[in-house]
Design an enzyme around this catalytic site. Sequence first.
Site, short mmCIF file in Angstrom:
data_model
loop_
_atom_site.label_atom_id
_atom_site.label_comp_id
_atom_site.label_asym_id
_atom_site.label_seq_id
_atom_site.Cartn_x
_atom_site.Cartn_y
_atom_site.Cartn_z
N PHE A 265 0.79 11.56 7.30
CA PHE A 265 0.09 10.32 7.61
C PHE A 265 -1.24 10.27 6.87
O PHE A 265 -2.07 11.17 7.02
CB PHE A 265 -0.13 10.18 9.12
N ASP B 133 0.83 -1.20 0.00
CA ASP B 133 0.00 0.00 0.00
C ASP B 133 0.87 1.26 0.00
O ASP B 133 0.64 2.20 -0.74
CB ASP B 133 -0.96 0.01 1.20
N ARG C 272 -9.77 1.79 6.74
CA ARG C 272 -9.27 1.03 5.59
C ARG C 272 -10.29 0.98 4.45
O ARG C 272 -9.95 0.77 3.30
CB ARG C 272 -8.96 -0.42 6.00
N ASP D 178 7.37 3.62 3.37
CA ASP D 178 7.79 4.79 4.17
C ASP D 178 9.29 4.65 4.47
O ASP D 178 10.12 5.03 3.66
CB ASP D 178 6.92 4.84 5.43
P1 IMP Z 1 7.98 0.98 6.45
O1 IMP Z 1 8.20 1.33 5.00
O2 IMP Z 1 8.73 -0.24 6.91
O3 IMP Z 1 8.19 2.16 7.34
O4 IMP Z 1 6.48 0.55 6.72
C1 IMP Z 1 5.48 0.66 5.80
C2 IMP Z 1 4.20 0.33 6.53
O5 IMP Z 1 3.93 1.36 7.50
C3 IMP Z 1 3.01 0.34 5.58
O6 IMP Z 1 2.76 -0.93 5.03
C4 IMP Z 1 1.89 0.83 6.48
O7 IMP Z 1 1.33 -0.27 7.16
C5 IMP Z 1 2.58 1.73 7.49
N1 IMP Z 1 2.47 3.15 7.11
C6 IMP Z 1 3.46 3.98 6.71
N2 IMP Z 1 2.99 5.20 6.43
C7 IMP Z 1 1.66 5.16 6.67
C8 IMP Z 1 0.59 6.14 6.56
O8 IMP Z 1 0.77 7.31 6.18
N3 IMP Z 1 -0.64 5.71 6.89
C9 IMP Z 1 -0.91 4.43 7.32
N4 IMP Z 1 0.05 3.50 7.42
C10 IMP Z 1 1.33 3.86 7.11
#
Ligand code: IMP
Length: 179
Positions: free
Chosen positions: A151, A99, A164, A102
């Site tokens: 966010f 989805d 969701r 980050d």
């Molecule tokens: P990362 O890239 O390991 O930091 O984690 C990514 C995960 O963090 C995604 O799959 C989402 O579950 C969650 N995430 C990161 N940014 C957001 C946001 O803006 N809204 C909701 N979930 C987020």
Amino acid sequence: MHSDLKKILISQKDIEEKCKELGNIISLDYKDKNLVVIGLLKGCVPFISDLVKHISIPLRMDYMSVSSYHGGTASTGHVRVNKDLDSSVNGCDVLIAEDIVDTGKTLKKVIEMLSVKGAKSIKVVTLLDKPEGRVVELVPDYVGFEIPKEFVVGYGLDYNEYYRNIPYIGVLKEEVYTK
Ligand code: IMP
């Protein structure tokens, strides 16, 4: 617009068009390959579902559920596997559907795991990318939309497991966090 949101960032129509565009590109790129699309639960569900409708070549689908360790071990990027794949990806061309990317930590770990499982190739398609949030080296192969470090919720993305089901991407009002 949902009453807890302060703005819509990406409309339902723009998401629909993007899924079609990405599906068409992936269909060409994976022609004659052994494609397995792997969704990372739970956020991937609306995206993977809309995306695969626009992929016109044979494919298999599978899902993983992982959670990141936060707190003391967050910097190591360890993830716990809550649900592993049902089928083998040995020798397959894997496309991970996310989805949002980050920090990139979760995905980096998942890529390592799939590589150990013998995937022939591993690429990433993500609906949203927050490049400013990145703390590990990870460049998604297919990106729907680049967004600022904000966010967002909707279209699979949650806040405390809610929102969701909103069919577009939006930004929550500040007061919702402090409720
Ligand atoms: P990362 O890239 O390991 O930091 O984690 C990514 C995960 O963090 C995604 O799959 C989402 O579950 C969650 N995430 C990161 N940014 C957001 C946001 O803006 N809204 C909701 N979930 C987020």
